[in-house]
Design an enzyme around this catalytic site. Sequence first.
Site, PDB file in Angstrom:
ATOM      1  N   SER A 214       0.854  -1.190   0.000  1.00  0.00           N
ATOM      2  CA  SER A 214       0.000   0.000   0.000  1.00  0.00           C
ATOM      3  C   SER A 214       0.891   1.241   0.000  1.00  0.00           C
ATOM      4  CB  SER A 214      -0.909  -0.031   1.243  1.00  0.00           C
ATOM      5  OG  SER A 214      -1.883   0.982   1.158  1.00  0.00           O
ATOM      6  N   ASN A 215       0.390   2.357   0.454  1.00  0.00           N
ATOM      7  CA  ASN A 215       1.193   3.582   0.533  1.00  0.00           C
ATOM      8  C   ASN A 215       0.788   4.368   1.782  1.00  0.00           C
ATOM      9  OD1 ASN A 215      -1.061   5.433  -0.217  1.00  0.00           O
ATOM     10  ND2 ASN A 215      -0.953   4.232  -2.106  1.00  0.00           N
ATOM     11  N   TYR A 216       1.411   5.521   1.982  1.00  0.00           N
ATOM     12  CA  TYR A 216       1.233   6.253   3.242  1.00  0.00           C
ATOM     13  C   TYR A 216      -0.021   7.131   3.299  1.00  0.00           C
ATOM     14  CZ  TYR A 216       5.999   4.933   4.472  1.00  0.00           C
ATOM     15  OH  TYR A 216       7.117   4.219   4.784  1.00  0.00           O
TER      16      TYR A 216
END
Length: 403
Positions: A214-216
């Site tokens: 995923s990402n932040y």
Amino acid sequence: MLKGKKIIVGISGGIAAYKICSLVRLFVKNGAEVRVIMTPSAVNFVSPLTLSVLSQNEVVINMFPDEDWSKSETVKAGTWHISNGMWADMFVVAPATANTMAKINAGISDNFLLSAVLAARCPVVLVPTMDEDMFKNKITQRNLADLKKYGYRILEPVVGELASGLYGMGKMPEPEEIFDYVKSQFIKKDLKGKKILVTAGPTRQPIDAVRYISNYSTGKMGFEIARAAAERGADITLITGPSSEKINAVDNLIRVQTTEEMFEAVKKHCKGSSLVIMTAAVSDFKPKNVLQNKMKKDKKVSSVNLELEKTVDILQYLGKNKKGFILFGFALETDNQIENAKRKLKEKNLDLIVLNDPNVEGAGFGTDTNVASLITNDAITELPLMSKYELANSILDEYLKKK
Ligand code: CTP
């Protein structure tokens, strides 16, 4: 938003009165000037001294002050309920008991709070709070219906645990919710009748039964757009990936995990939209093979290769199938920013792209602020550092210029 606004908080005698301390604090913290008026029975539930300290003003309870009122600076003989009514930009009665509402509806003014409500020139918000049976009683319901007809703004109670120990309808909404409602009453409803679809947050692509990539992204920017648009009267569908952000105002909140799920939800809900805003930080790649069980550590190997394949570009799809709606996208760029953003604007057939640089102080994932440029085919507007809520409103202003 509430800077300089004058708000009267009226408290009638219900157990939820103790929560109004937080509401007063929220108003003051957000720049409002607050005066508190309590009914004589409300003082049994919360201390006037606490409310006086929090509101930074004297709390008014009695119709006639203890002191020699002819000497009082604040009390103009016999007319101070009128001057309070004239002073306020907004009058909030919370909790509003069945008794207080019945009296307001009958025009009775036998305490200071009721007199001030009767004399109010500003909008009056009532937050009915009581036991479920009292709330559902036909007389209370008739009073509520009448009060609505007279233009009183009613923030409905919620279902929850009541002071009686029973569970049911009649609980006062939390102070944050009352605050949001009151704040929204000051806002021009310039998006009324508009159907807006917003996406937010990251998406997650599973690797195996317990892992994902995923990402932040936290979803904050998308949630702020949804909140701001709802306050301005729009009908909102918010499709979000995993996010801990909270929102009450939207009509339709859809939670998804993967890019594919977001894509399906967007396709389903974009029909009939006036505006679609893709703020979601959609995962561009996903593991080609997802393991059904947890991948075990093999002691003999020191590395594992994860083969990734592209996910669908939702915004690109929307650009190709743009029918009847305006389309806004976001671009997160670290280099050749304007050039890259302009390319995306064109390639994805957007009406506007919001360019962010995550490396600028105050911008990027998880912050409350952002620094962005709004780029269209014929203009670039560089915005200063501002809250994500303010940026949300600037983006919505651009939509109003386009439609
Ligand atoms: N977006 C999308 N679907 C994807 C990837 C991105 O709908 N699979 C949308 C985002 O919501 C955003 C815009 O496209 O509004 C830009 O996303 P970004 O990741 O910055 O751009 P990409 O087109 O993915 O290009 P790159 O990663 O090369 O910068």
